[in-house]
Scaffold this motif. Structure first.
Motif, PDB file in Angstrom:
ATOM      1  N   SER A  99       0.885  -0.987   0.015  1.00 29.64           N
ATOM      2  CA  SER A  99       0.177   0.083   0.091  1.00 29.64           C
ATOM      3  C   SER A  99       0.903   1.514   0.045  1.00 29.64           C
ATOM      4  CB  SER A  99      -0.869  -0.031   1.245  1.00 29.64           C
ATOM      5  OG  SER A  99       0.071   0.134   2.356  1.00 29.64           O
ATOM      6  N   GLY A 101       1.134   5.710  -0.013  1.00 28.44           N
ATOM      7  CA  GLY A 101       0.579   7.043   0.136  1.00 28.44           C
ATOM      8  C   GLY A 101       1.628   8.064   0.299  1.00 28.44           C
ATOM      9  N   TYR A 126      -2.136   9.508   4.192  1.00 30.48           N
ATOM     10  CA  TYR A 126      -3.070   8.612   3.618  1.00 30.48           C
ATOM     11  C   TYR A 126      -3.423   7.597   5.030  1.00 30.48           C
ATOM     12  CZ  TYR A 126      -2.990   9.661  -1.463  1.00 30.48           C
ATOM     13  OH  TYR A 126      -3.091  10.151  -2.502  1.00 30.48           O
ATOM     14  N   ASN A 128      -2.679   4.503   5.413  1.00 36.21           N
ATOM     15  CA  ASN A 128      -1.416   3.649   5.655  1.00 36.21           C
ATOM     16  C   ASN A 128      -0.538   4.515   6.731  1.00 36.21           C
ATOM     17  OD1 ASN A 128      -0.131   5.496   3.877  1.00 36.21           O
ATOM     18  ND2 ASN A 128       0.990   3.868   2.986  1.00 36.21           N
ATOM     19  N   ASN A 144      -9.442   7.940   6.404  1.00 36.95           N
ATOM     20  CA  ASN A 144      -9.793   6.510   5.661  1.00 36.95           C
ATOM     21  C   ASN A 144      -9.842   6.833   4.067  1.00 36.95           C
ATOM     22  OD1 ASN A 144     -12.099   7.640   5.159  1.00 36.95           O
ATOM     23  ND2 ASN A 144     -13.035   6.488   6.932  1.00 36.95           N
ATOM     24  N   GLN A 145     -10.134   5.802   3.616  1.00 35.22           N
ATOM     25  CA  GLN A 145     -10.244   5.903   1.906  1.00 35.22           C
ATOM     26  C   GLN A 145     -11.149   6.938   1.571  1.00 35.22           C
ATOM     27  OE1 GLN A 145      -7.937   5.327  -0.349  1.00 35.22           O
ATOM     28  NE2 GLN A 145      -6.476   4.146   0.668  1.00 35.22           N
ATOM     29  N   THR A 146     -12.243   6.916   2.099  1.00 34.82           N
ATOM     30  CA  THR A 146     -13.274   7.662   1.683  1.00 34.82           C
ATOM     31  C   THR A 146     -13.124   9.187   1.897  1.00 34.82           C
ATOM     32  OG1 THR A 146     -15.053   5.911   2.223  1.00 34.82           O
ATOM     33  CG2 THR A 146     -15.753   8.171   1.906  1.00 34.82           C
ATOM     34  N   ILE A 148     -10.260  10.461   1.842  1.00 32.82           N
ATOM     35  CA  ILE A 148      -9.048  10.692   0.757  1.00 32.82           C
ATOM     36  C   ILE A 148      -9.943  11.021  -0.919  1.00 32.82           C
ATOM     37  CG2 ILE A 148      -7.298   9.828  -1.004  1.00 32.82           C
ATOM     38  CD1 ILE A 148      -6.575  10.665   2.021  1.00 32.82           C
ATOM     39  N   LYS A 149     -11.083  10.075  -1.037  1.00 34.73           N
ATOM     40  CA  LYS A 149     -11.790  10.173  -2.379  1.00 34.73           C
ATOM     41  C   LYS A 149     -12.513  11.577  -2.328  1.00 34.73           C
ATOM     42  CE  LYS A 149     -14.510   7.444  -5.072  1.00 34.73           C
ATOM     43  NZ  LYS A 149     -15.503   6.131  -5.369  1.00 34.73           N
TER      44      LYS A 149
END
Length: 419
Positions: A99, A101, A126, A128, A144-146, A148-149
């Protein structure tokens, strides 16, 4: 038996200086061995503790300056990492990158809630990041990834920062909004780090920081975990390939180590392990020679003791004492002196290691990116201390036994003539 102890006590009183010299040699040998081993173990334990708090299969990439001319460009250029480098890290190395970041910072931000505020740096990260660095959630969640997105305006504060902002009102920080430079961020979690005295940063999503603060596609560092790189040779080959890829993106010589700085924790760990092994061996060598000096001191003094008492042995034999009783007297006296002073040296050594732990065990050193503990738990296995003491006891006993045995074989008339 009581007569034997009374006689030993009387001999020690009559020869105080000799007894003290013998005891000092014993105590000093044990004391130095324990202190040296304790100090070495403190350094080794601190290294192991610092290593355990971070993922060893992680690599961080930092930007640098070129030191070689390349493709018509002069040396001394600043290499600025960007999103393309992060994308290539995952896209071109799927077999070795788990992973990836990045980090990006915005310094000196006043973060406020009501009338309270703290001055911190915002660090865009990120998810990670928490897997690689010594950052532990103290409540809520991390980025979390959400986040980031969707470029969410969420923030993770240090526990101490939250205490300053929300402590007076006794308000739970979770879900509350704090302001940083005119932007409202919702607190979604708290964290603790490796023990820095004061918090210096708060975490927000990397993409959020990059967008709000007009950073374009630039970033400060790339951070990722690896797989399949099980030895130093494989890691070095991966680093060479990685430099080649980033070098193509920014037009610098792939062999230019100054263009980007690759911090590989696994190879650093292996190198430090080797250094710790050398340190451990050196401490044992020094400790053993210190112990040997104590053994030599005890042996010499016991040899002198037996020689000085040869006349006394002659009188004892003339009065009917058996050689075995004379030998037993020397052995018990030697064991008594070495045991008592060996115990004193052992207790003093353990006391010094405890003092070292109190004085230096909580001190951290800031290396510019994070703090590391330099000294921790300088303990020594009690069995080692006991074995060292027993070794000195045996050495002192043998040092007195052989010359005493020789002296008891001399005829009384010859022993009486001895000076």
């Amino acid at each position: 038996m009581l007569d034997l102890w009374q006689e030993i006590y009387g001999t020690i009183r009559r020869n105080k200086l000799r007894t003290l010299l013998t005891g000092f040699a014993v105590a000093w040998g044990i004391f130095m061995l324990i202190v040296l081993l304790g100090a070495g173990n403190g350094l080794i334990h601190a290294f192991e503790q610092n290593a355990s708090e971070r993922a060893l299969n992680s690599i961080r990439i930092f930007q640098g300056w070129t030191t070689k001319p390349y493709d018509g460009l002069k040396e001394g250029r600043r290499i600025q990492l960007d999103n393309r480098d992060l994308d290539d890290t995952e896209r071109l190395f799927p077999d070795h990158v788990e992973s990836a970041g990045a980090t990006l910072s915005q310094s000196s931000m006043d973060i406020s809630y009501g009338a309270e505020y703290v001055n911190l740096s915002l660090l865009g990260v990120y998810p990670n990041y928490i897997e690689v660095e010594a950052v532990k959630t103290a409540g809520g969640r991390f980025v979390n990834q959400t986040d980031i997105k969707e470029r969410r305006k969420v923030i993770v504060l240090h526990q101490k920062s939250a205490d300053v902002l929300f402590g007076k009102t006794h308000t739970s920080p979770y879900g509350k909004f704090v302001r940083a430079g005119g932007v409202a961020y919702q607190v979604v979690g708290l964290y603790n780090d490796e023990g820095s005295s004061e918090p210096s940063q708060a975490f927000i999503p990397f993409t959020t920081l990059q967008t709000i603060y007009n950073k374009g596609d630039k970033l400060n560092s790339i951070i990722f975990t690896t797989k399949g790189l099980t030895d130093e040779a494989k890691n070095e080959a991966f680093e060479a390939d990685y430099r080649r890829v980033i070098g193509q993106n920014h037009r610098f010589d792939p062999t230019d180590d100054g263009a980007i700085w690759i911090w590989n924790r696994f190879t650093n760990y292996l190198q430090t392990q080797n250094a710790m092994g050398i340190l451990r061996t050196a401490i044992w060598v020094i400790g053993i020679f210190t112990l040997l000096s104590g053994i030599v001191g005890v042996s010499n003094i016991m040899l002198i003791t037996v020689r000085e008492r040869t006349h006394e042995f002659g009188i004892r034999k003339a009065l009917g004492a058996k050689p075995r009783s004379i030998l037993w007297l020397i052995i018990v006296e030697s064991v008594t002196i070495t045991t008592v002073f060996g115990y004193v040296g052992m207790v003093a050594g353990i006391g010094v290691t405890e003092w070292m732990n109190v004085a230096f065990g909580s001190q951290n050193v800031d290396n510019g990116m994070f703090q590391v503990q330099m000294f921790s738990d300088p303990t020594v296995d009690l069995r080692i201390a006991i074995q060292a003491t027993v070794t000195l006891i045996v050495a002192g006993t043998l040092a007195g036994f052989f010359p005493a045995r020789k002296a008891t074989k001399i005829r009384p008339i010859e022993a009486l003539r001895a000076d």
